[in-house]
Design a protein around this motif. Structure first.
Motif: not given
Length: 111
Positions: A28-39, A74-85
């Protein structure tokens, strides 16, 4: 909150459970250790956002945002949803929000 204390007389099962939880925490900490992912997580705390919205909020290229979202997914921290494109993302559960609250307390809040 009481932190576990490892002692010499602990049962193997107790030690294995602590090691398993430590492994999960490290991942979990590795997944959030990138500034972009944290933002990205910071922006998703306020609610679901499209990839395009995240690009604009982060002033980042689509490829970079998508790469970071892929890791968070991949780390299970976010969930996607598709709406059209369009693809929208939201936090998968309350764990990232709680972590961000801790980070805020440690690094952002005036004490």
């Amino acid at each position: 909150m009481n932190l576990p204390v490892m002692t010499a007389d602990m049962a193997d099962e107790e030690i294995e459970e602590i090691v398993s939880k430590a492994t999960s925490a490290a991942s979990f900490l590795k997944a959030i250790s990138h500034e972009g992912r944290l933002m990205i997580l910071c922006h998703l705390v306020s609610g679901e956002k499209s990839v395009t919205e995240l690009e604009d909020l982060l002033s980042a290229r689509q490829a970079a945002v998508s790469q970071q979202l892929s890791r968070l997914r991949l780390e299970g921290l976010v969930v996607p949803r598709r709406e059209g494109k369009a693809i929208y993302y939201r936090l998968a559960d309350d764990k990232p929000r709680k972590m961000l609250e801790c980070v805020y307390e440690l690094f952002c809040k005036d004490t």
